[in-house]
Scaffold this motif. Structure first.
Motif, short mmCIF file in Angstrom:
data_model
loop_
_atom_site.label_atom_id
_atom_site.label_comp_id
_atom_site.label_asym_id
_atom_site.label_seq_id
_atom_site.Cartn_x
_atom_site.Cartn_y
_atom_site.Cartn_z
N PHE A 99 0.85 -1.20 0.00
CA PHE A 99 0.00 0.00 0.00
C PHE A 99 0.88 1.24 0.00
O PHE A 99 0.65 2.19 -0.74
CB PHE A 99 -0.92 -0.03 1.22
N CYS A 103 1.81 4.08 -3.12
CA CYS A 103 1.22 5.40 -2.80
C CYS A 103 1.75 6.46 -3.77
O CYS A 103 2.94 6.51 -4.06
CB CYS A 103 1.59 5.75 -1.36
N TYR A 104 0.87 7.33 -4.24
CA TYR A 104 1.27 8.36 -5.20
C TYR A 104 2.37 9.26 -4.63
O TYR A 104 3.29 9.65 -5.33
CB TYR A 104 0.07 9.24 -5.59
N TYR A 105 2.24 9.61 -3.35
CA TYR A 105 3.25 10.49 -2.77
C TYR A 105 4.61 9.79 -2.71
O TYR A 105 5.63 10.33 -3.16
CB TYR A 105 2.86 10.98 -1.36
N HIS A 144 -2.72 0.29 -6.75
CA HIS A 144 -2.80 0.97 -5.45
C HIS A 144 -4.21 0.99 -4.86
O HIS A 144 -4.40 0.76 -3.67
CB HIS A 144 -2.31 2.41 -5.61
N TYR A 196 -3.53 9.09 7.26
CA TYR A 196 -2.80 8.79 6.03
C TYR A 196 -3.69 8.04 5.03
O TYR A 196 -3.77 8.40 3.85
CB TYR A 196 -1.56 7.96 6.39
N CYS A 200 -5.90 9.29 1.18
CA CYS A 200 -5.33 8.70 -0.04
C CYS A 200 -6.04 9.27 -1.28
O CYS A 200 -7.25 9.48 -1.27
CB CYS A 200 -5.52 7.19 0.04
N HIS A 201 -5.30 9.51 -2.34
CA HIS A 201 -5.89 10.02 -3.59
C HIS A 201 -6.99 9.08 -4.09
O HIS A 201 -8.03 9.52 -4.57
CB HIS A 201 -4.82 10.16 -4.67
N HIS A 234 -1.12 15.00 2.97
CA HIS A 234 -0.82 13.58 2.74
C HIS A 234 0.66 13.24 2.96
O HIS A 234 1.00 12.22 3.55
CB HIS A 234 -1.24 13.19 1.33
FE1 FES Z 1 -0.82 7.87 -0.77
FE2 FES Z 1 -2.99 6.47 -1.62
S1 FES Z 1 -1.90 6.31 0.26
S2 FES Z 1 -1.97 8.10 -2.55
#
Ligand code: FES
Length: 266
Positions: A99, A103-105, A144, A196, A200-201, A234
């Motif tokens: 996960f 994550c995008y970040y 994701h 967090y 999430c996006h 985020h």
């Molecule tokens: Fe960071 Fe989904 S947890 S974008």
């Protein structure tokens, strides 16, 4: 007025007009993420000191197989490979781990830190072509959103662990309500992970997606606004929850080893 000469000149690796310490952020990310991966891997292989009284380390929760006091399914499974040391954490840690990895970040952070793609904004990268995430292997990162569903499930389990951390052995075969420092550490971990995960996006797409007019759905609009609000932080939640989960494991480990004492508040 600032302007860029066209066509844009290709920069060699590390070439830039930036005068600030652009290398510092990727270096810090590289150091912290590497340290976390090394610690988490080491802790996962220990198969020891992951409980202390009614506390259970988040690295090992849920215990699906193993210690009969906690195991949901049973002891070490027959199918476990002989060559691999058994540990309940090895069964569950890949899910929250992936996960975070997808994550995008974090993607933006570790692409810069681990393979300099690019080393930072407006700094030359080590190759000429750009494939992005629309090609193998990085296209796999699109998984994701599915890990988000699993992460929410883990949150519920960890919240239940906090509930368990409120009930201490009363010395007469029963339990009594109490709060220890460990209870607060586990609760803080769940709060940080919740902020967090819910920011999430993909969570925003799930709660606000598939609608023509979000404003006509007040409950989903509220959920979307809450998720968007968390999403603004985020990056901070990502780092704070990383430290929080590692510290929760470390706290329980050191208490179990007798290095730290768990102070009781109530
Ligand atoms: Fe960071 Fe989904 S947890 S974008």
């Amino acid at each position: 007025m600032a302007h860029a000469p066209l066509p844009l000149a290709h920069r060699g690796f590390g070439e830039t007009l930036r005068r600030d310490a652009w290398w510092l952020q990727p270096l810090v990310v590289l150091t912290i993420l590497s340290a976390f991966v090394v610690y988490a891997t080491w802790a996962a292989f220990q198969n020891a000191h992951y409980t202390y009284g009614n506390y259970l380390s988040p690295f090992y929760s849920p215990v699906l197989f193993g210690d009969p006091r906690f195991a949901w399914i049973g002891p070490k499974p027959e199918w476990w490979p002989n060559l691999l040391p058994f540990s309940p954490a090895l069964i569950i840690l890949p899910f929250p781990g992936l996960f975070r990895v997808t994550c995008y970040y974090y993607r933006g952070a570790y692409y810069k830190a681990f393979w300099a793609d690019p080393p930072n904004c407006a700094v030359g990268e080590p190759r000429n072509s750009y494939l992005g995430e629309r090609h193998f292997p990085l296209i796999i990162q699109n998984i994701h959103r599915y890990f988000l569903y699993i992460a929410v499930l883990f949150l519920l389990i960890l919240a239940h662990d906090v509930w368990d951390a409120l009930w201490f052995d009363n010395g007469a075969g029963g339990v009594r309500f109490g709060i220890g420092v460990g209870t607060l550490v586990l609760a803080l971990n769940v709060v940080l992970l919740t902020c967090y995960t819910l920011g999430c996006h993909s969570m925003r797409h799930i709660v606000g997606g598939f609608l023509d007019q979000l404003s006509r759905h007040p409950v989903r609009k509220k959920a979307y606004d809450c998720s968007s609000c968390l999403n603004r932080w985020h990056m901070k939640w990502a780092w704070m929850s990383l430290f929080g989960v590692a510290f929760a494991d470390l706290y329980i480990r050191l208490c179990s080893m007798g290095v730290w004492h768990d102070w009781r508040i109530l």
